[in-house]
Design an enzyme around this catalytic site. Structure first.
Site, PDB file in Angstrom:
ATOM      1  N   GLY A 223       0.974  -1.091  -0.110  1.00  0.00           N
ATOM      2  CA  GLY A 223      -0.263  -0.108  -0.056  1.00  0.00           C
ATOM      3  C   GLY A 223       0.718   1.266   0.275  1.00  0.00           C
ATOM      4  O   GLY A 223       1.772   1.016  -0.328  1.00  0.00           O
ATOM      5  N   SER A 224       0.151   2.452   0.329  1.00  0.00           N
ATOM      6  CA  SER A 224       0.947   3.403   0.296  1.00  0.00           C
ATOM      7  C   SER A 224       2.751   3.943   1.618  1.00  0.00           C
ATOM      8  O   SER A 224       2.059   2.841   2.461  1.00  0.00           O
ATOM      9  CB  SER A 224       0.236   4.622   0.523  1.00  0.00           C
TER      10      SER A 224
ATOM     11  N   GLU B 194       5.280  -3.205   0.741  1.00  0.00           N
ATOM     12  CA  GLU B 194       5.424  -2.870  -0.463  1.00  0.00           C
ATOM     13  C   GLU B 194       4.355  -1.943  -0.695  1.00  0.00           C
ATOM     14  O   GLU B 194       4.047  -1.665  -0.973  1.00  0.00           O
ATOM     15  CB  GLU B 194       4.990  -3.846  -1.321  1.00  0.00           C
ATOM     16  N   LEU B 195       5.942  -0.428  -0.942  1.00  0.00           N
ATOM     17  CA  LEU B 195       5.283   1.158  -0.644  1.00  0.00           C
ATOM     18  C   LEU B 195       4.845   1.619  -1.880  1.00  0.00           C
ATOM     19  O   LEU B 195       5.151   0.720  -2.936  1.00  0.00           O
ATOM     20  CB  LEU B 195       5.757   1.348   0.130  1.00  0.00           C
TER      21      LEU B 195
ATOM     22  N   CYS C 179       2.032  -0.400  -9.264  1.00  0.00           N
ATOM     23  CA  CYS C 179       2.806   0.582  -8.611  1.00  0.00           C
ATOM     24  C   CYS C 179       4.024   0.484  -9.189  1.00  0.00           C
ATOM     25  O   CYS C 179       5.163   1.062  -9.216  1.00  0.00           O
ATOM     26  CB  CYS C 179       3.113  -0.018  -6.969  1.00  0.00           C
TER      27      CYS C 179
ATOM     28  N   GLU D 272       4.043   9.406  -5.680  1.00  0.00           N
ATOM     29  CA  GLU D 272       3.331   8.852  -6.870  1.00  0.00           C
ATOM     30  C   GLU D 272       1.687   9.017  -7.749  1.00  0.00           C
ATOM     31  O   GLU D 272       1.071   9.447  -6.476  1.00  0.00           O
ATOM     32  CB  GLU D 272       2.984   6.967  -5.592  1.00  0.00           C
TER      33      GLU D 272
END
Length: 476
Positions: A231-232, A251-252, A285, A379
């Protein structure tokens, strides 16, 4: 319209307070399903059940786990079209994309089953230690961590669930899944495959509801030994600050670059960018957010790119020929449209697209973007590509590395020496020579540097992250 309760240890039940919520299509707002809304009490029940399930599952021989997971894979294959329809309905991606995602499900489960049965240890050369003779034998064992909490995003509601749940189960852990609030139905259908395949009681749970309500209860509980979150960056930082002493994989965010150098195959590069920037409405992403193009090839590249972007067809995700669906929510489309407007105010030029209609954003190309601008730094997670022109290879590397993120990067063209430099000097978890960042094999290590997080996914890597190493010494 399908209605689901909470899945607590393999048993379907209602939320503690009986609350339920509708899941609505981002395309037309229609109700596509209904789920229970979990409470903190439901989280506690899931963790208590998982404690019992983990104790039994870790003692289940690997060949039995493999058999159960392979049955789940067969069920996922048989239900792929149904799962794909759910993905399109609740996520909004075109059905062709959703089918591609759903049809990978069985393969990921089978790969997880195999890797979970291959938990090798190492022998230790203890006699190399000064003063130690040959009367001792040492080796390492891998064992499951216990309870894994998996928190997944909306953009790949089957794929990213399975990259956590599959390895967690294969390694002998109990898993509690918290899917994205926008796309819980796919996760529940995936979980049903494991239940129907015979995963024992207590081993898999799915709690649906608000991340704000459930997240803290899940990640702070000391009974949980591993958190896997996608996520963020902001939410990842919060998890890291409150989780306590447990294993984390985060996992950003990302702002992934693709570098176009002299010598590039312009047709190949433009086609790859036209795909990699707009698949899943840019909500990936590792999508192409930034194109860093050498001035010597800028004009040729743009001439090739723009017609390809113009051919992208927006519309009903279930209609033939649709290649771009809506974003997951209208508020997300509003955010992306505002980002494009700010980029233009900052001096960039919008060449095509960027118009909002409800949850849709027409595919956009924005040129003249300075890497320091917010449009490159943040992002985007939307169907737009930022183009930055540079004068030489060193400037291209500086621009590629010029954001807080480092998930993935792509490079087209250049010399052999520049390719070697790019793979060594670009600060990204994956560097693709001859392609964009938008490529992933389920078996490869996958994860970012810098603000893009830490820890690796990819089934073998995930299983390593979801197990612990124990050293055993036998004293003669």
């Amino acid at each position: 319209m399908r209605k689901f309760g909470l899945l607590i240890g393999g048993e379907w039940r209602e939320a503690a307070d009986g609350a339920r919520a509708e899941v609505r299509s981002p395309y037309d707002g229609s109700a596509v399903g209904e789920v229970a809304v979990a409470t903190a009490a439901d989280v506690d029940a899931a963790i208590a059940t998982a404690e019992r399930g983990a104790a039994a599952w870790r003692r289940t021989p690997a060949h039995e786990r493999v058999a159960i997971l392979n049955r789940a894979a067969d069920l996922a294959d048989a239900r792929a079209e149904e799962i794909a329809a759910t993905i399109s309905a609740e996520n909004g991606k075109p059905l062709t994309e959703a089918l591609g995602e759903a049809r990978r499900s069985g393969a990921i489960i089978r790969l997880s089953a195999f890797e979970g049965s291959q938990l090798y240890g190492d022998s230790l050369p203890l006699d190399a230690n000064p003063g130690t003779g040959q009367d001792k034998v040492g080796f390492t064992l891998r064992q499951p961590v216990g309870i894994v909490v998996a928190i997944t995003p909306f953009n790949y509601p089957a794929l990213l669930v399975l990259h956590k749940v599959g390895p967690a189960l294969a390694a002998g852990n109990a898993v509690i899944l918290k899917p994205a609030g926008a796309t819980p139905l796919t996760a529940l259908q995936i979980a049903q495959c494991f239940v129907d395949a015979g995963v024992p009681e207590g081993v898999i749970s799915v709690v649906t509801g608000s991340g704000g309500v459930l997240g803290d209860a899940l990640v702070t509980d000391p009974r949980v030994r591993k958190i896997s979150f996608t996520g963020s960056t902001g939410v990842g930082e919060r998890i890291a600050s409150i989780a306590g002493v447990k294993k984390l994989s985060l996992e950003l965010g990302a702002s992934s670059p693709t570098v176009i150098l002299p010598g590039a195959d312009i047709e190949k590069a433009s086609s790859a960018v036209a795909a990699g920037g707009y698949v899943n409405a840019g909500q990936v992403c590792i999508s192409v957010q930034r194109v860093i193009v050498h001035r010597d090839v800028e004009a040729d590249f743009m001439d090739a790119l723009l017609p390809k972007v113009a051919q992208i067809k927006m519309g009903d995700p279930f209609a033939d020929g649709t290649t771009l669906g809506p974003l997951v929510a209208e508020r997300e489309a509003e955010r992306v449209a505002a980002s494009i407007s700010r980029a233009v105010d900052d001096g960039a030029q919008l060449l095509t697209g960027g118009e909002r209609d409800g949850a849709f954003i027409s595919p956009a190309v924005v040129t003249g973007v300075d890497t320091r601008q917010a449009f490159a730094q943040e992002e985007l997670f939307g169907p737009a590509v930022a183009v930055t022109a540079v004068d030489d290879f060193d400037a291209a590397i500086d621009a590629a590395n010029g954001t807080p993120y480092g998930l993935a990067a792509g490079v087209f063209g250049g010399t052999l020496g520049e390719g070697v430099r790019a793979m060594r000097e670009i600060d990204a978890g994956s560097v693709h020579l001859g392609w964009t960042p938008l490529w992933r094999a389920d078996l490869m290590p996958y994860g970012g540097l810098k603000a893009s997080g830490y820890g690796k996914e990819g089934v073998r890597s995930t299983i390593e992250e979801m197990t612990e190493v124990k050293t055993v010494i036998m004293h003669g």
